[in-house]
Design a protein around this motif. Structure first.
Motif, PDB file in Angstrom:
ATOM      1  N   UNK A   1       0.815  -1.212   0.000  1.00 51.99           N
ATOM      2  CA  UNK A   1       0.000   0.000   0.000  1.00 51.99           C
ATOM      3  C   UNK A   1       0.842   1.253   0.000  1.00 51.99           C
ATOM      4  N   UNK A   2       1.925   1.252   0.788  1.00 51.26           N
ATOM      5  CA  UNK A   2       2.798   2.415   0.839  1.00 51.26           C
ATOM      6  C   UNK A   2       3.510   2.664  -0.478  1.00 51.26           C
ATOM      7  N   UNK A   3       4.003   1.588  -1.122  1.00 52.29           N
ATOM      8  CA  UNK A   3       4.670   1.739  -2.407  1.00 52.29           C
ATOM      9  C   UNK A   3       3.721   2.299  -3.466  1.00 52.29           C
ATOM     10  N   UNK A   4       2.504   1.747  -3.511  1.00 53.90           N
ATOM     11  CA  UNK A   4       1.518   2.209  -4.492  1.00 53.90           C
ATOM     12  C   UNK A   4       1.148   3.662  -4.223  1.00 53.90           C
TER      13      UNK A   4
ATOM     14  N   UNK B   1      -2.111  20.875 -20.028  1.00 57.85           N
ATOM     15  CA  UNK B   1      -1.297  19.805 -20.582  1.00 57.85           C
ATOM     16  C   UNK B   1      -2.022  18.478 -20.379  1.00 57.85           C
ATOM     17  N   UNK B   2      -2.568  17.882 -21.437  1.00 59.35           N
ATOM     18  CA  UNK B   2      -3.319  16.625 -21.288  1.00 59.35           C
ATOM     19  C   UNK B   2      -2.487  15.504 -20.671  1.00 59.35           C
ATOM     20  N   UNK B   3      -1.189  15.446 -20.979  1.00 58.31           N
ATOM     21  CA  UNK B   3      -0.351  14.399 -20.413  1.00 58.31           C
ATOM     22  C   UNK B   3      -0.186  14.580 -18.908  1.00 58.31           C
ATOM     23  N   UNK B   4      -0.067  15.850 -18.483  1.00 55.50           N
ATOM     24  CA  UNK B   4       0.025  16.121 -17.048  1.00 55.50           C
ATOM     25  C   UNK B   4      -1.259  15.689 -16.343  1.00 55.50           C
ATOM     26  N   UNK B   5      -2.396  16.029 -16.929  1.00 61.32           N
ATOM     27  CA  UNK B   5      -3.670  15.648 -16.337  1.00 61.32           C
ATOM     28  C   UNK B   5      -3.810  14.126 -16.277  1.00 61.32           C
ATOM     29  N   UNK B   6      -3.364  13.453 -17.314  1.00 67.67           N
ATOM     30  CA  UNK B   6      -3.418  11.993 -17.333  1.00 67.67           C
ATOM     31  C   UNK B   6      -2.597  11.406 -16.187  1.00 67.67           C
ATOM     32  N   UNK B   7      -1.374  11.913 -16.010  1.00 69.70           N
ATOM     33  CA  UNK B   7      -0.525  11.437 -14.910  1.00 69.70           C
ATOM     34  C   UNK B   7      -1.183  11.686 -13.564  1.00 69.70           C
ATOM     35  N   UNK B   8      -1.799  12.849 -13.400  1.00 68.34           N
ATOM     36  CA  UNK B   8      -2.409  13.181 -12.118  1.00 68.34           C
ATOM     37  C   UNK B   8      -3.599  12.273 -11.814  1.00 68.34           C
ATOM     38  N   UNK B   9      -4.390  11.954 -12.828  1.00 68.97           N
ATOM     39  CA  UNK B   9      -5.535  11.064 -12.626  1.00 68.97           C
ATOM     40  C   UNK B   9      -5.053   9.663 -12.250  1.00 68.97           C
ATOM     41  N   UNK B  10      -4.060   9.161 -12.976  1.00 71.27           N
ATOM     42  CA  UNK B  10      -3.522   7.838 -12.645  1.00 71.27           C
ATOM     43  C   UNK B  10      -2.939   7.838 -11.236  1.00 71.27           C
ATOM     44  N   UNK B  11      -2.188   8.890 -10.904  1.00 69.50           N
ATOM     45  CA  UNK B  11      -1.607   8.994  -9.568  1.00 69.50           C
ATOM     46  C   UNK B  11      -2.665   9.034  -8.481  1.00 69.50           C
ATOM     47  N   UNK B  12      -3.748   9.767  -8.720  1.00 76.46           N
ATOM     48  CA  UNK B  12      -4.822   9.859  -7.722  1.00 76.46           C
ATOM     49  C   UNK B  12      -5.495   8.509  -7.517  1.00 76.46           C
ATOM     50  N   UNK B  13      -5.703   7.760  -8.598  1.00 81.75           N
ATOM     51  CA  UNK B  13      -6.279   6.416  -8.479  1.00 81.75           C
ATOM     52  C   UNK B  13      -5.382   5.526  -7.615  1.00 81.75           C
ATOM     53  N   UNK B  14      -4.081   5.578  -7.881  1.00 77.77           N
ATOM     54  CA  UNK B  14      -3.134   4.757  -7.124  1.00 77.77           C
ATOM     55  C   UNK B  14      -3.089   5.181  -5.651  1.00 77.77           C
ATOM     56  N   UNK B  15      -3.165   6.478  -5.389  1.00 79.31           N
ATOM     57  CA  UNK B  15      -3.159   6.934  -4.001  1.00 79.31           C
ATOM     58  C   UNK B  15      -4.385   6.448  -3.243  1.00 79.31           C
ATOM     59  N   UNK B  16      -5.556   6.470  -3.884  1.00 79.07           N
ATOM     60  CA  UNK B  16      -6.752   5.975  -3.214  1.00 79.07           C
ATOM     61  C   UNK B  16      -6.630   4.509  -2.862  1.00 79.07           C
ATOM     62  N   UNK B  17      -6.137   3.702  -3.817  1.00 79.71           N
ATOM     63  CA  UNK B  17      -5.969   2.270  -3.572  1.00 79.71           C
ATOM     64  C   UNK B  17      -4.908   2.029  -2.505  1.00 79.71           C
ATOM     65  N   UNK B  18      -3.756   2.678  -2.656  1.00 80.08           N
ATOM     66  CA  UNK B  18      -2.663   2.468  -1.717  1.00 80.08           C
ATOM     67  C   UNK B  18      -2.966   2.958  -0.317  1.00 80.08           C
ATOM     68  N   UNK B  19      -3.611   4.126  -0.216  1.00 80.60           N
ATOM     69  CA  UNK B  19      -3.910   4.679   1.101  1.00 80.60           C
ATOM     70  C   UNK B  19      -4.867   3.812   1.895  1.00 80.60           C
TER      71      UNK B  19
ATOM     72  N   UNK C   1       8.011   2.876   2.785  1.00 84.30           N
ATOM     73  CA  UNK C   1       7.507   2.395   1.498  1.00 84.30           C
ATOM     74  C   UNK C   1       6.991   3.551   0.645  1.00 84.30           C
ATOM     75  N   UNK C   2       6.331   4.513   1.274  1.00 84.28           N
ATOM     76  CA  UNK C   2       5.869   5.699   0.539  1.00 84.28           C
ATOM     77  C   UNK C   2       7.062   6.457  -0.045  1.00 84.28           C
ATOM     78  N   UNK C   3       8.131   6.591   0.732  1.00 83.03           N
ATOM     79  CA  UNK C   3       9.316   7.297   0.255  1.00 83.03           C
ATOM     80  C   UNK C   3       9.953   6.565  -0.928  1.00 83.03           C
ATOM     81  N   UNK C   4      10.024   5.239  -0.858  1.00 85.36           N
ATOM     82  CA  UNK C   4      10.597   4.457  -1.956  1.00 85.36           C
ATOM     83  C   UNK C   4       9.729   4.585  -3.209  1.00 85.36           C
ATOM     84  N   UNK C   5       8.400   4.462  -3.030  1.00 82.85           N
ATOM     85  CA  UNK C   5       7.495   4.616  -4.167  1.00 82.85           C
ATOM     86  C   UNK C   5       7.589   5.997  -4.790  1.00 82.85           C
ATOM     87  N   UNK C   6       7.687   7.018  -3.948  1.00 79.04           N
ATOM     88  CA  UNK C   6       7.813   8.385  -4.455  1.00 79.04           C
ATOM     89  C   UNK C   6       9.131   8.574  -5.190  1.00 79.04           C
TER      90      UNK C   6
END
Length: 362
Positions: A101-104, A297-315, A343-348
């Motif tokens: 969870x921390x890595x994700x 920037x559509x690519x930036x928005x895409x990264x942020x959406x993917x990152x937010x999904x992963x944070x919800x699952x990991x948290x 684990x959060x630090x390593x994932x980051x």
């Protein structure tokens, strides 16, 4: 009117959920102000340490942790808070959930550019990109906690209640059981070591605003324990003893905003979420930093959406985010906290490396 009577009267007026939200608000405001006025930020601290060898942000976290630990164990010693009643102590620690969870979460935090707490603080400053991160993180967390992903998460990382007669999980309580000294002794030594390291830097000592607001962030964690404990003591129904976290509570807040039926989702977490946004809004407005920003920037928005999904699952998997584990669980010196934070630090670090060098890097 004593405190218990006051809590009962407020509960009759606001309902248990409304009272819980009211109790989460002040600590959330303090955390929001700390983010805007002192740039108290998980990802920012890690990025500065990794790439600029600037440990100011890490020292700020050390101050926050020292104050949170002293506050939590001081409250326990005074009989104002029972760590055994806390959410973290009531479930058996699952090391694999903390690590995975921390890595994700950490990897998602790097992609999104902020953790949930940081995104709320940015939203308070007018950053509409953060609105997307908060919304997606909240939905992802709700799906993982009780939605379609919940069964898979429960199968992979089962949550097992602790034996009521088992010793409390955590470093200070383990050392107390071995030596017979009170947990506060060991907690105070650990907190003192953190504070001593933080203030060993003369440059950091001169940054009064940074370490003062960091101490305020730690105090907000202790305040959460104190207030929810008081509510639980005054309530005939079961009331969770919790403090601040920003993964699952964001999802609960969104659900309450959508339905508001029976107070479901309304509680300490929702008040804390609102408090961070409000504190950040106040802080940015007073400093003249509030301005509307959007993503072009559509690519930036895409990264942020993917990152937010992963944070919800990991948290949700790790039972807390960078604040929920990194400060709240750490204030109890629970076994899960340093493992999840590492684990959060390593994932980051992995996420930041890919952002800087490109996703083709290995």
């Amino acid at each position: 009117m004593d405190a218990a009577s006051a809590f009962e009267a407020l509960a009759e007026t606001l309902g248990d959920g409304g009272l819980g939200a009211l109790l989460g608000l002040p600590g959330g405001i303090i955390l929001g102000l700390a983010a805007r006025r002192a740039r108290f930020c998980t990802l920012g601290a890690l990025e500065s340490a990794f790439y600029a060898e600037d440990y100011t942000g890490i020292r700020m976290w050390a101050v926050a942790l020292g104050c949170a630990i002293l506050g939590a164990f001081g409250l326990a010693a005074a009989g104002l808070f029972d760590p055994a009643a806390s959410f973290h102590m009531q479930l058996q620690w699952n090391p694999l959930a903390s690590i995975i969870g921390g890595l994700v979460f950490g990897y998602g935090m790097a992609l999104a550019g902020n953790c949930g707490y940081g995104a709320l603080a940015r939203l308070g400053g007018g950053d509409l990109r953060a609105f997307v991160v908060v919304a997606v993180l909240g939905v992802s967390a709700a799906m993982t906690a009780g939605g379609p992903v919940a069964e898979l998460r429960a199968l992979a990382f089962p949550r097992v209640p602790v034996d009521p007669d088992a010793p409390l999980q955590g470093l200070a309580h383990a050392l107390s059981a071995l030596t017979g000294a009170g947990p506060l002794v060991f907690a105070a030594l650990i907190a003192a070591a953190m504070l001593a390291w933080a203030f060993a830097s003369a440059e950091f000592r001169a940054e009064t605003g940074k370490w003062a607001w960091s101490g305020g962030a730690g105090a907000a964690i202790a305040l959460g324990w104190a207030l929810t404990s008081a509510q639980a003591d005054a309530n005939f129904e079961a009331t969770a003893v919790v403090s601040h976290s920003y993964a699952d509570p964001i999802g609960e807040t969104i659900l309450w905003l959508m339905t508001s039926s029976g107070g479901g989702g309304l509680g300490f977490g929702a008040g804390s979420v609102a408090g961070v946004w409000l504190g950040a809004l106040i802080g940015s407005w007073e400093a003249g930093h509030f301005r509307w920003e959007a993503c072009d920037d559509p690519q930036e928005l895409q990264r942020q959406i993917i990152g937010a999904v992963l944070m919800g699952i990991g948290g949700v998997t790790a039972l807390g985010c960078s604040v929920g584990q990194g400060l709240t669980a750490f204030s109890l010196l629970h076994w899960s906290a340093p493992v999840t934070l590492a684990a959060i630090a390593v994932g980051a670090a992995l996420g930041l490396r890919q952002l800087i060098r490109g996703f083709h890097a290995v």
